[in-house]
Design an enzyme around this catalytic site. Structure first.
Site, mmCIF file in Angstrom:
data_model
loop_
_atom_site.group_PDB
_atom_site.id
_atom_site.type_symbol
_atom_site.label_atom_id
_atom_site.label_comp_id
_atom_site.label_asym_id
_atom_site.label_seq_id
_atom_site.Cartn_x
_atom_site.Cartn_y
_atom_site.Cartn_z
ATOM 1 N N CYS A 1 0.838 -1.181 0.000
ATOM 2 C CA CYS A 1 0.000 0.000 0.000
ATOM 3 C C CYS A 1 0.881 1.242 0.000
ATOM 4 O O CYS A 1 1.777 1.374 0.837
ATOM 5 C CB CYS A 1 -0.865 -0.032 1.251
ATOM 6 N N ASP B 1 13.280 9.804 -5.886
ATOM 7 C CA ASP B 1 12.935 8.989 -4.722
ATOM 8 C C ASP B 1 13.655 7.646 -4.740
ATOM 9 O O ASP B 1 13.064 6.622 -4.421
ATOM 10 C CB ASP B 1 11.412 8.805 -4.667
HETATM 11 N N1 LIG Z 1 4.918 -3.872 -10.225
HETATM 12 C C1 LIG Z 1 4.952 -4.312 -8.979
HETATM 13 N N2 LIG Z 1 5.184 -5.601 -8.724
HETATM 14 C C2 LIG Z 1 5.214 -6.043 -7.463
HETATM 15 N N3 LIG Z 1 5.023 -5.266 -6.385
HETATM 16 C C3 LIG Z 1 4.785 -3.975 -6.576
HETATM 17 C C4 LIG Z 1 4.729 -3.425 -7.883
HETATM 18 N N4 LIG Z 1 4.494 -2.109 -7.776
HETATM 19 C C5 LIG Z 1 4.399 -1.845 -6.478
HETATM 20 N N5 LIG Z 1 4.567 -2.957 -5.744
HETATM 21 C C6 LIG Z 1 4.548 -3.057 -4.309
HETATM 22 O O1 LIG Z 1 3.408 -2.378 -3.855
HETATM 23 C C7 LIG Z 1 3.726 -1.511 -2.786
HETATM 24 C C8 LIG Z 1 3.063 -0.204 -3.006
HETATM 25 O O2 LIG Z 1 3.668 0.399 -4.115
HETATM 26 P P1 LIG Z 1 3.384 1.898 -4.467
HETATM 27 O O3 LIG Z 1 4.224 2.253 -5.593
HETATM 28 O O4 LIG Z 1 1.945 2.116 -4.589
HETATM 29 O O5 LIG Z 1 3.732 2.621 -3.155
HETATM 30 P P2 LIG Z 1 5.088 2.989 -2.508
HETATM 31 O O6 LIG Z 1 6.205 2.537 -3.364
HETATM 32 O O7 LIG Z 1 5.071 2.422 -1.143
HETATM 33 O O8 LIG Z 1 5.106 4.548 -2.467
HETATM 34 P P3 LIG Z 1 4.090 5.721 -2.827
HETATM 35 O O9 LIG Z 1 3.664 6.239 -1.546
HETATM 36 O O10 LIG Z 1 4.885 6.692 -3.556
HETATM 37 O O11 LIG Z 1 2.972 5.229 -3.651
HETATM 38 C C9 LIG Z 1 5.199 -1.390 -2.728
HETATM 39 O O12 LIG Z 1 5.602 -1.776 -1.480
HETATM 40 C C10 LIG Z 1 5.753 -2.340 -3.743
HETATM 41 O O13 LIG Z 1 6.600 -3.269 -3.145
#
Ligand SMILES: Nc1ncnc2c1ncn2[C@@H]1O[C@H](COP(=O)(O)OP(=O)(O)OP(=O)(O)O)[C@@H](O)[C@H]1O
Length: 846
Positions: free
Chosen positions: A466, A583
């Protein structure tokens, strides 16, 4: 007629224009040819010089009106510096000369031009000019262009070059401006400043700068950290117009063509190419964004029903469009996931529990002023903080989370009323590296069958994590066996938190990408309630988790070199597209099934202008300090050039090259040292933003100080990243966030004594962690500069994606990384039955 040296300059002096004209007129009258005589260029020149001489002589004799001293001083200031005696003019010769000589030279050059034209107009073959000769001439032309600009052809001179025909530019501009009008209310662009002393713009294409609001910031690093004055947090335009300035005739490198092509297909002005027209950019309010890197570990219930093969979930029910499986209940957590930050709002962000600091628009003034006082006491304490717990798959049974939150609230929101199935399959043609991927076809089939793609076509398998703007699920496109990482964002939430633009930024960037180390976006669609991105699924977890699994929680130099090299290529590509990532950290680097990396998370990225420039270096390419050593059998060897037997990376040149190839390489290296070619740099080196964006431990000093930042911030974070991979911690981490910020700004870099890291590695980190961005490695020539560092010696950049990664993730039968955690929503039993009439019925439960 002996022209005095001081009188032969052309001087921009409007004051004397009238006088000059009068004299010229007089001289013209005096020199009217007698009837019967024909004008010649020589005559004209002589007459002109007579006139000028008369004028100057008059001044010298005190016949000029006004103070001649002042005007001469003024002229001297404006006139080019003259050194040495005048000599014959010629194009590309920058030595001073008299006007007469210059004009004569011009005549000569015109004559030779005409001769050249004649030669060119002859039938092919008659001139005998070879292709190599043509290339040489083109090359010289570029160099002459540079020299003709008044700059010596020395190290650091930059020449902006043209890439595609102007006609195309205007087409793109038109189209992009057209589409940008729709977003006018929201979008704005930031001007990228050019540095006239470094860059010679043959064509300028940057949009005008959007004035940034005054911001309160931390005080300059030069002063004591405790004496920082309060500065307001910025509210600035985040997007800058992308303007790869384009014009005809210069050959375009293949790779770059692709980049440009990709960029050019973007739907709007800020899409990475040509946004010169003022119509393309209207201001968009961007709030300051601040992230904290922290990790909150949370025990989660093991999934009682183990995730079996994906095929089990879909096999036998290919027509289950609604796909309401047990996993659908997990998506119920989506809303609670992103709203957790509300519950923890105001929690103090300690370094032990890594938290996310968020200053939203509502608290902007307070937070910024407090941030301003951050380094002079309790500055960061005053920032309104939100500790955002995140779900992130972690090691066995534990759900370790990386908290990152940000301020990215925009003043307007988009209301979407119906599903719009966009981007996906229609774009596959623009993604050569993934064009053969079956998922495009799977999406196309669904679209064909159902008209448009929607949430109901996906079966949610598990929640992957998330983020700040949404949750990511592992999802299968029903009946296709195709897995996706589906990012689901609540429109209302985005709008109310003014995060819509961050979501848009991420989508726009994802739409551009076509690179092995960056995610592919297959489709995005929007409903009344949700915006969804169907991305490539990355099953190997992230580098943060992987690092923690290493002995001493840190990677070996060889392993680190592999990961940072791939990240460097990803950053280089992003920069070429006019994206400053901002980032970088291990948590955002996902590991693919094959062990290679995928840089994710673009909602904090900066879109900016990027102008290709040609850097002419007069210096031979720097020879690496150390030659490649022969393979070594010591397991503990820390020499980055050593190719330990266990480190069997086939793409590293020393092992692959035959003797002949090695000798060829040596020759080409030597040739490069003798006559270095100009280097094409496509980096947004002049991008500027004042946003306070990033993750505490990774924030660059210029971001903290609010001095405005550009692409150099990515090289700072790159240095921190390499440091963390090797030492298991970041270099400036303090006991709290304020101390961390203070350390970043004022504390010098120190390397821990253990583990022992080689000189070249430390040298690279040192170069990257130079506090002044202008002196930082990579700030002038971008990734190319970093790639040349001896740390990467022997690395075959072109083939690194064929290299065997240091570690392969353990992937389960269904392509899901193990250990698998399957966060179950406690209230999953309360989930409503999906009615199956609406595409997003299953999401109505929350
Ligand atoms: N393409 C992907 N394949 C597998 N896991 C993913 C993928 N994209 C995101 N995730 C997982 O989902 C989680 C959430 O990703 P997301 O990019 O939404 O948020 P974030 O990286 O925690 O930061 P932000 O707050 O900027 O959205 C992350 O912890 C990541 O490990």
């Amino acid at each position: 007629m002996d022209a005095l040296p001081s009188t032969s300059e052309i001087v921009e002096s409007t004051e004397e224009l009238d006088f000059d004209l009068k004299i010229s007129e007089k001289a013209r009258k005096h020199s009217v040819p007698k009837s019967g005589n024909r004008y010649s260029i020589e005559d004209d020149i002589n007459r002109l010089f007579e006139a000028i001489d008369n004028r100057t002589l008059g001044k010298g004799l005190g016949l000029n009106h006004g103070s001649s001293k002042d005007s001469l001083q003024k002229k001297a200031m404006k006139r080019p510096v003259r050194v040495g005696s005048p000599q014959i003019s010629g194009i590309g010769i920058s030595e001073p000369m008299s006007l007469k000589q210059a004009l004569r030279g011009l005549c000569i050059s015109q004559a030779s031009e005409m001769a050249a034209m004649k030669r060119l107009s002859r039938p092919a073959g008659s001139s005998g000019a070879s292709e190599a000769g043509t290339i040489k001439r083109l090359y010289r032309a570029v160099v002459v262009e540079a020299n003709g600009s008044g700059l010596p052809l020395s190290e650091g001179n930059l020449v902006e070059i043209s890439l595609v025909p102007e006609r195309i530019t205007s087409d793109f501009t038109e189209k992009m401006c057209e589409s940008s009008q729709k977003e006018k209310a929201e979008l704005s662009y930031q001007n990228a400043h050019s540095s006239p002393d470094q860059v010679v713009p043959l064509h300028t294409g940057r949009s005008s700068e959007i004035p940034e609001t005054e911001v309160k910031r931390l005080k300059s690093a030069d002063s004591s950290p405790t004496s920082h004055t309060t500065k307001k947090l910025p509210e600035v335009d985040e997007k800058t117009s992308a303007s790869i300035q384009v014009l005809a005739k210069t050959p375009v490198p293949e790779g770059l063509k692709n980049h440009l092509h990709t960029s050019s297909l973007l739907p709007n002005c800020h899409s990475g190419i040509v946004a010169n027209s003022p119509a393309c950019g209207s201001p968009r309010i961007m709030r300051p964004i601040l992230r904290n890197k922290s990790f909150v570990k949370k025990k989660v219930k093991q999934d009682s029903a183990p995730v079996s093969g994906i095929s089990n979930l879909c096999s036998g029910k290919p027509n289950n469009d609604l796909g309401c499986s047990t996993s659908n209940s997990d998506i119920c957590e989506y809303a609670t996931g992103i709203r957790k930050e509300e519950r923890v709002k105001g929690s103090s962000a300690s370094s032990a529990t890594n938290c996310i600091i968020e200053c939203n628009s509502g608290i902007e003034d307070t937070s910024s002023s407090k941030l301003g006082s951050n380094l002079s006491g309790n500055r960061t304490k005053s920032i309104s903080t939100k500790v955002d717990e995140r779900s992130r798959s972690r090691e066995k049974g534990e759900f370790s989370q990386s908290s990152k939150s940000s301020i990215g609230d925009y003043s307007s929101s988009t209301s979407v009323s119906e599903d719009s199935n966009l981007s996906g399959s229609s774009r596959c043609g623009n993604r050569p590296h993934m064009s053969k991927d079956l998922r495009w076809e799977a999406i196309r089939q669904v679209q064909k069958q159902h008209g448009r793609l929607g949430l109901k076509h996906f079966m949610l398998i598990k929640k992957l994590g998330c983020g700040d703007i949404g949750s990511v699920y592992l999802a299968e496109l029903a009946g296709t066996n195709c897995l996706f990482a589906l990012k689901v964002m609540d429109n209302e939430f985005l709008a109310s938190r003014k995060k819509m633009s961050r979501a848009e930024t991420e989508r726009e960037i994802l739409q551009m990408l076509d690179h092995p180390f960056l995610p592919t976006l297959y489709a995005h669609f929007v409903s009344d309630r949700f915006s969804c991105l169907a991305m490539e699924y990355c099953p190997g977890g992230d580098l943060h988790v992987l690092r923690q699994k290493q002995p001493n929680r840190s990677f070996s130099e060889q392993a680190a070199r592999f990961y940072v090299a791939e990240v460097l290529l990803a950053l280089e590509y992003l920069h070429m597209l006019g994206v400053v990532y901002r980032d970088l950290k291990p948590e955002n680097i996902l590991v693919r099934e094959d062990g290679h990396i995928m840089l994710s998370d673009f909602d904090l990225s900066l879109r900016c202008a990027v102008n290709p420039i040609l850097v002419q270096s007069s210096r031979p390419i720097q020879e690496p300090n150390k030659k490649m050593s022969s393979p070594c059998s010591e397991a503990s060897c820390i020499d980055p050039f050593c190719l330990h037997p266990a480190w069997q990376v086939s793409c590293f040149t020393p092992r692959l090259l035959s003797v002949a190839a090695k000798s060829r390489k040596l020759k080409s290296d030597l040739a490069a040292q003798v006559t270095p070619l100009p280097q094409l740099v496509v980096e947004p080196t002049n991008a500027r933003s004042n946003s306070f964006v990033g993750t505490y431990e990774y924030l660059a000093p210029e971001i903290i100080k609010g001095e405005g930042h550009g692409s150099a911030v990515d090289w700072w974070t790159f240095g921190i990243f390499l440091f963390e991979l090797l030492y298991g911690r970041t270099p400036f981490k303090g006991s709290g966030n304020e101390e961390t910020l203070s350390n970043v700004v004022s504390r010098s870099l120190k390397f821990p004594s253990s583990p022992v890291v080689s000189f070249h590695t430390r040298d690279l980190i040192r170069g990257l962690l130079i506090k002044e961005p202008e002196n930082r490695l990579g700030s002038a020539k971008g990734a190319a500069e970093i790639k040349q560092h001896p740390f990467f010696e022997g690395l075959n950049w072109a083939l690194i994606r064929c290299a065997i990664p240091p570690e392969m993730p353990k992937i389960g039968d269904a392509g899901i990384s193990t250990p698998t955690t399957f966060p179950q929503n406690k209230d999953s039993t309360k989930c409503k039955e999906s009615k199956g009439t609406e595409e997003y019925t299953e999401f109505e439960m929350f």
